[in-house]
Scaffold this motif. Structure first.
Motif, PDB file in Angstrom:
ATOM      1  N   GLU A  90      28.425  47.213  27.952  1.00 28.82           N
ATOM      2  CA  GLU A  90      28.868  45.938  28.488  1.00 28.82           C
ATOM      3  C   GLU A  90      30.349  45.759  28.221  1.00 28.82           C
ATOM      4  O   GLU A  90      30.779  45.744  27.072  1.00 28.82           O
ATOM      5  N   LEU A  91      31.107  45.653  29.293  1.00 25.50           N
ATOM      6  CA  LEU A  91      32.545  45.429  29.185  1.00 25.50           C
ATOM      7  C   LEU A  91      32.844  43.958  29.451  1.00 25.50           C
ATOM      8  O   LEU A  91      32.055  43.257  30.088  1.00 25.50           O
ATOM      9  N   PRO A  92      33.977  43.497  28.996  1.00 31.94           N
ATOM     10  CA  PRO A  92      34.390  42.122  29.297  1.00 31.94           C
ATOM     11  C   PRO A  92      34.529  41.908  30.810  1.00 31.94           C
ATOM     12  O   PRO A  92      34.687  42.859  31.575  1.00 31.94           O
ATOM     13  N   GLN A  93      34.492  40.653  31.199  1.00 31.89           N
ATOM     14  CA  GLN A  93      34.702  40.259  32.588  1.00 31.89           C
ATOM     15  C   GLN A  93      36.077  39.613  32.701  1.00 31.89           C
ATOM     16  O   GLN A  93      36.515  38.925  31.782  1.00 31.89           O
ATOM     17  N   ALA A  94      36.736  39.843  33.837  1.00 30.96           N
ATOM     18  CA  ALA A  94      38.057  39.262  34.062  1.00 30.96           C
ATOM     19  C   ALA A  94      38.049  38.442  35.343  1.00 30.96           C
ATOM     20  O   ALA A  94      37.475  38.864  36.350  1.00 30.96           O
ATOM     21  N   THR A  95      38.674  37.277  35.289  1.00 33.27           N
ATOM     22  CA  THR A  95      38.791  36.423  36.462  1.00 33.27           C
ATOM     23  C   THR A  95      40.067  36.766  37.215  1.00 33.27           C
ATOM     24  O   THR A  95      40.958  37.436  36.688  1.00 33.27           O
ATOM     25  N   GLY A  96      40.156  36.272  38.441  1.00 30.27           N
ATOM     26  CA  GLY A  96      41.397  36.364  39.199  1.00 30.27           C
ATOM     27  C   GLY A  96      41.511  37.609  40.051  1.00 30.27           C
ATOM     28  O   GLY A  96      40.770  38.572  39.896  1.00 30.27           O
ATOM     29  N   SER A  97      42.479  37.540  40.947  1.00 27.46           N
ATOM     30  CA  SER A  97      42.768  38.633  41.869  1.00 27.46           C
ATOM     31  C   SER A  97      44.074  39.294  41.462  1.00 27.46           C
ATOM     32  O   SER A  97      44.821  38.760  40.640  1.00 27.46           O
ATOM     33  N   PHE A  98      44.363  40.417  42.078  1.00 31.82           N
ATOM     34  CA  PHE A  98      45.609  41.146  41.837  1.00 31.82           C
ATOM     35  C   PHE A  98      46.782  40.169  41.904  1.00 31.82           C
ATOM     36  O   PHE A  98      46.916  39.395  42.851  1.00 31.82           O
ATOM     37  N   GLY A  99      47.609  40.185  40.857  1.00 34.50           N
ATOM     38  CA  GLY A  99      48.782  39.317  40.807  1.00 34.50           C
ATOM     39  C   GLY A  99      48.565  37.982  40.141  1.00 34.50           C
ATOM     40  O   GLY A  99      49.522  37.296  39.805  1.00 34.50           O
ATOM     41  N   ASP A 100      47.292  37.576  39.958  1.00 31.37           N
ATOM     42  CA  ASP A 100      46.976  36.314  39.287  1.00 31.37           C
ATOM     43  C   ASP A 100      46.749  36.573  37.807  1.00 31.37           C
ATOM     44  O   ASP A 100      46.147  37.592  37.436  1.00 31.37           O
ATOM     45  N   THR A 133      40.067  46.812  18.693  1.00 30.28           N
ATOM     46  CA  THR A 133      39.856  47.309  20.048  1.00 30.28           C
ATOM     47  C   THR A 133      40.627  46.369  20.966  1.00 30.28           C
ATOM     48  O   THR A 133      40.518  45.147  20.852  1.00 30.28           O
ATOM     49  N   LEU A 134      41.418  46.945  21.858  1.00 35.64           N
ATOM     50  CA  LEU A 134      42.260  46.169  22.761  1.00 35.64           C
ATOM     51  C   LEU A 134      41.660  46.144  24.150  1.00 35.64           C
ATOM     52  O   LEU A 134      41.097  47.138  24.606  1.00 35.64           O
ATOM     53  N   VAL A 135      41.792  45.017  24.818  1.00 36.70           N
ATOM     54  CA  VAL A 135      41.349  44.890  26.198  1.00 36.70           C
ATOM     55  C   VAL A 135      42.544  44.425  27.018  1.00 36.70           C
ATOM     56  O   VAL A 135      43.204  43.441  26.668  1.00 36.70           O
ATOM     57  N   PHE A 136      42.822  45.171  28.070  1.00 39.85           N
ATOM     58  CA  PHE A 136      43.921  44.828  28.968  1.00 39.85           C
ATOM     59  C   PHE A 136      43.397  44.679  30.384  1.00 39.85           C
ATOM     60  O   PHE A 136      42.511  45.437  30.804  1.00 39.85           O
ATOM     61  N   VAL A 137      43.955  43.726  31.113  1.00 40.14           N
ATOM     62  CA  VAL A 137      43.855  43.709  32.565  1.00 40.14           C
ATOM     63  C   VAL A 137      45.239  44.078  33.044  1.00 40.14           C
ATOM     64  O   VAL A 137      46.240  43.486  32.633  1.00 40.14           O
ATOM     65  N   VAL A 138      45.309  45.134  33.873  1.00 33.63           N
ATOM     66  CA  VAL A 138      46.579  45.676  34.331  1.00 33.63           C
ATOM     67  C   VAL A 138      46.606  45.708  35.854  1.00 33.63           C
ATOM     68  O   VAL A 138      45.691  46.251  36.483  1.00 33.63           O
ATOM     69  N   ASP A 139      47.633  45.121  36.436  1.00 37.93           N
ATOM     70  CA  ASP A 139      47.896  45.230  37.870  1.00 37.93           C
ATOM     71  C   ASP A 139      49.002  46.263  38.059  1.00 37.93           C
ATOM     72  O   ASP A 139      50.113  46.070  37.549  1.00 37.93           O
ATOM     73  N   ILE A 140      48.696  47.358  38.754  1.00 40.81           N
ATOM     74  CA  ILE A 140      49.708  48.389  39.009  1.00 40.81           C
ATOM     75  C   ILE A 140      50.493  47.968  40.250  1.00 40.81           C
ATOM     76  O   ILE A 140      49.994  48.069  41.372  1.00 40.81           O
ATOM     77  N   VAL A 141      51.708  47.497  40.012  1.00 43.29           N
ATOM     78  CA  VAL A 141      52.537  46.945  41.085  1.00 43.29           C
ATOM     79  C   VAL A 141      53.261  48.045  41.855  1.00 43.29           C
ATOM     80  O   VAL A 141      53.423  47.966  43.069  1.00 43.29           O
ATOM     81  N   GLY A 142      53.687  49.095  41.142  1.00 41.93           N
ATOM     82  CA  GLY A 142      54.397  50.169  41.830  1.00 41.93           C
ATOM     83  C   GLY A 142      54.875  51.230  40.860  1.00 41.93           C
ATOM     84  O   GLY A 142      54.569  51.191  39.666  1.00 41.93           O
ATOM     85  N   VAL A 143      55.616  52.172  41.383  1.00 40.54           N
ATOM     86  CA  VAL A 143      56.322  53.158  40.571  1.00 40.54           C
ATOM     87  C   VAL A 143      57.761  53.165  41.069  1.00 40.54           C
ATOM     88  O   VAL A 143      58.020  52.884  42.231  1.00 40.54           O
ATOM     89  N   GLY A 144      58.666  53.465  40.171  1.00 41.06           N
ATOM     90  CA  GLY A 144      60.051  53.435  40.599  1.00 41.06           C
ATOM     91  C   GLY A 144      60.931  54.260  39.708  1.00 41.06           C
ATOM     92  O   GLY A 144      60.603  54.676  38.663  1.00 41.06           O
TER      93      GLY A 144
END
Length: 134
Positions: free
Chosen positions: A4-14, A123-134
């Motif tokens: 069971e993993l945590p649940q995250a709210t929101g959409s990409f960018g929120d 233990t760390l939990v991250f929500v990550v939005d991959i915006v780009g590479v540059g």
């Protein structure tokens, strides 16, 4: 046995909110794609641009880029960041939102980073939005 993993709210960018399941953190690194991006695949050595929120499994949010209103960028897959990010983000697509559950050995270990609010062995939990590479 189901993990069971945590649940995250929101959409990409929120800015997400993370809700934790009952019980302790799972062993090992877990990467869950919350929304699949259609951009190029992130490769080791890329300079990745992300928005993120980081929270300890048993504690509060210790950092997030959403409140600052600015993404961060760093080289990925070459040891410049914690191992859980190097292993969990390489191979993902730009435009993806991911949830990472990172064990202490791929995070900040037995010492933690107390000044940042990360306890020893966290233990760390991250929500990550991959915006780009540059």
């Amino acid at each position: 046995m189901t993990i069971e993993l945590p649940q995250a709210t929101g959409s990409f960018g929120d800015k997400p909110q993370i809700t934790f399941p009952a019980g302790g953190a799972p062993e090992g690194l877990h990467v869950q794609v919350l929304s699949q991006g259609d951009g190029a695949e992130v490769a080791a050595g890329d300079n990745i641009v992300v928005h993120y929120l980081g929270q300890s499994w048993d504690g509060g949010v210790f950092d997030n880029s959403y409140d600052r209103g600015a993404t961060i960028d760093f080289p990925i897959g070459i040891g410049a960041v914690i191992g859980g990010w190097d292993q969990g983000l390489v191979g993902q697509n730009i435009g993806s939102r991911l949830l990472l559950s990172i064990p202490p050995e791929l995070g900040y270990g037995s010492r933690g980073v107390p000044q940042a609010g990360i306890g020893p062995g966290a233990t760390l939990v991250f929500v990550v939005d991959i915006v780009g590479v540059g």
